[in-house]
Design an enzyme around this catalytic site. Structure first.
Site, PDB file in Angstrom:
ATOM      1  N   GLN A  40       4.208   6.344  -1.923  1.00  0.00           N
ATOM      2  CA  GLN A  40       4.228   7.012  -0.557  1.00  0.00           C
ATOM      3  C   GLN A  40       2.555   7.595  -0.421  1.00  0.00           C
ATOM      4  O   GLN A  40       2.011   7.630  -1.317  1.00  0.00           O
ATOM      5  CB  GLN A  40       5.240   8.292  -0.585  1.00  0.00           C
ATOM      6  CG  GLN A  40       5.164   9.387  -1.777  1.00  0.00           C
ATOM      7  CD  GLN A  40       6.170  10.127  -1.686  1.00  0.00           C
ATOM      8  OE1 GLN A  40       7.372   9.634  -1.647  1.00  0.00           O
ATOM      9  NE2 GLN A  40       6.344  11.408  -2.031  1.00  0.00           N
ATOM     10  N   ASP A  48       0.022 -10.071   2.413  1.00  0.00           N
ATOM     11  CA  ASP A  48       1.006  -9.382   2.899  1.00  0.00           C
ATOM     12  C   ASP A  48       1.221  -8.681   4.221  1.00  0.00           C
ATOM     13  O   ASP A  48       1.075  -7.475   4.560  1.00  0.00           O
ATOM     14  CB  ASP A  48       1.369  -7.949   1.992  1.00  0.00           C
ATOM     15  CG  ASP A  48       2.470  -7.292   1.770  1.00  0.00           C
ATOM     16  OD1 ASP A  48       3.509  -7.756   2.399  1.00  0.00           O
ATOM     17  OD2 ASP A  48       2.422  -6.106   1.254  1.00  0.00           O
ATOM     18  N   LEU A  59       6.963   0.756  -3.154  1.00  0.00           N
ATOM     19  CA  LEU A  59       6.238   1.330  -4.341  1.00  0.00           C
ATOM     20  C   LEU A  59       5.682   2.668  -4.394  1.00  0.00           C
ATOM     21  O   LEU A  59       5.416   3.118  -5.460  1.00  0.00           O
ATOM     22  CB  LEU A  59       5.113   0.110  -4.664  1.00  0.00           C
ATOM     23  CG  LEU A  59       5.460  -1.265  -4.460  1.00  0.00           C
ATOM     24  CD1 LEU A  59       4.367  -2.309  -4.982  1.00  0.00           C
ATOM     25  CD2 LEU A  59       6.749  -1.269  -5.659  1.00  0.00           C
TER      26      LEU A  59
END
Length: 374
Positions: A173, A319, A171
């Site tokens: 950087q 996650d 999604l």
């Protein structure tokens, strides 16, 4: 914003995403899912272009994997231990294909990278590169995004910032920077351009396939792909809002103070927007790659940490891929990236505790009922 709402409720109204409602199995009898276009009508140009892009990237590999050589597919799916080089090569090809297809598919690849029941260890290592080694985009675009989102020139906010990203994922950087106001070292995450539109289109096209699959009994009897995609979409759109990630990080940092050996980076709401997130910089190395003697202890600490989040606070990091778990330079466990979080109710917590108690006491006859209750 919970299960009764549209699956794209977390997407900002100014950038409308395709309509995708949760199925009745997820929302207790909500209306049937709506389509962007009626069956039989021509696909919009954007959908056609996206499908062509998908086929152009996937088609070249099919003959190599499936063209009369099933042993090559076996290598990817851990059924060929005799040729590890071939296995790594095929896993690398799969990683490259996933990367070329964009954020939606990269997320799926990240999920596969921690599934030893599906892929071999060598294939998992290749796909784990999707966690923070995805090709980056132009830093000029990233810096322009920072200025637009935060309303100030980059060098008014940071006294130093790396000219190129230190990591890149599905999604966004990340850049390493120093806050001009305080001198603190921070990680600056900048969202990829166009990610909302690309993800929305991919989710919709996947959902169309799921709706079609409902007509195939051998698939629909085993899994409700539409319900899974609706849940996935809801969480995905949450991840795209970095303001929410900042709030989550502050909340869990306060909760995890009960575990002194666990490091949660501080977050900076004043320097965060929907597409830009600034958090404390943590020095260390990936836990999965560390060769330190205390890694085993940190893994055990990780188990305790997640059980504490799950069973004590009911708010946990959802996650936990290798890119989000670090061993700090002073030997502590650091957990990163709080865009994807989940909450459980007290009844669910009690149900899980009962199941754990029955498992420890070998009351196997009760465990089935525990899962029914959950």
């Amino acid at each position: 914003r919970r299960h009764s709402h549209n699956a794209v409720a977390a997407a900002p109204a100014a950038e409308e995403a395709p309509t995708m409602r949760r199925s009745s199995s997820m929302s207790g009898g909500s209306p049937a899912p709506r389509r962007m276009w009626a069956p039989g009508e021509p696909l919009p140009d954007t959908a056609t272009i996206r499908i062509d892009h998908f086929l152009a990237n996937v088609r070249p590999s099919f003959p190599r994997w499936l063209g009369g050589k099933p042993q090559e597919l076996d290598a990817l799916l851990k059924r060929n231990e005799a040729d590890p080089d071939l296995e790594v090569k095929r896993a690398g090809e799969l990683r490259d294909i996933i990367t070329s297809l964009g954020p939606f598919f990269i997320k799926i690849g990240q999920a596969l990278s921690i599934r030893p029941d599906i892929l071999s260890p060598r294939s998992m290592v290749e796909l784990q590169k999707l966690c923070d080694k995805v090709p980056s985009y132009d830093s000029k675009i990233a810096f322009a995004t920072i200025e637009r989102e935060l309303g100030r020139p980059v060098m008014e906010i940071f006294s130093e910032i790396t000219p190129e990203p230190v990591a890149a994922a599905s999604l966004g950087q990340v850049y390493k920077a120093t806050l001009k106001a305080t001198g603190e070292e921070v990680a600056v995450k900048v969202q990829r351009p166009g990610v909302l539109e690309t993800v929305s289109l991919d989710l919709h096209l996947a959902r169309e396939i799921g709706l079609f699959a409902r007509n195939l009994p051998f698939l629909s009897d085993r899994i409700d792909a539409v319900a899974l995609l609706d849940e996935f979409a809801y969480r995905f759109y949450q991840e795209l809002d970095y303001n929410l990630e900042c709030e989550n990080g502050l909340k869990i940092r306060e909760q995890m103070k009960v575990l002194p050996s666990v490091v949660i980076p501080d977050n900076y709401p004043d320097y965060t927007s929907r597409r830009v997130h600034v958090a404390e910089w943590i020095d260390g190395e990936k836990l999965s790659q560390s060769t330190a003697d205390d890694v085993g202890n940190l893994v055990n600490l990780g188990v305790i940490t997640y059980l504490t989040q799950l069973l004590e606070f009911g708010f946990f990091h959802a996650d936990p891929h290798p890119g989000n778990m670090m061993r700090t330079t002073d030997g502590k466990l650091a957990i990163l990236d709080f865009g994807l979080m989940t909450e459980v109710t007290d009844n669910q917590k009690y149900g899980m505790i009962e199941a754990i108690a029955h498992l420890l006491n070998r009351d196997y006859s009760e465990i089935g009922q525990d899962f029914v209750n959950l």
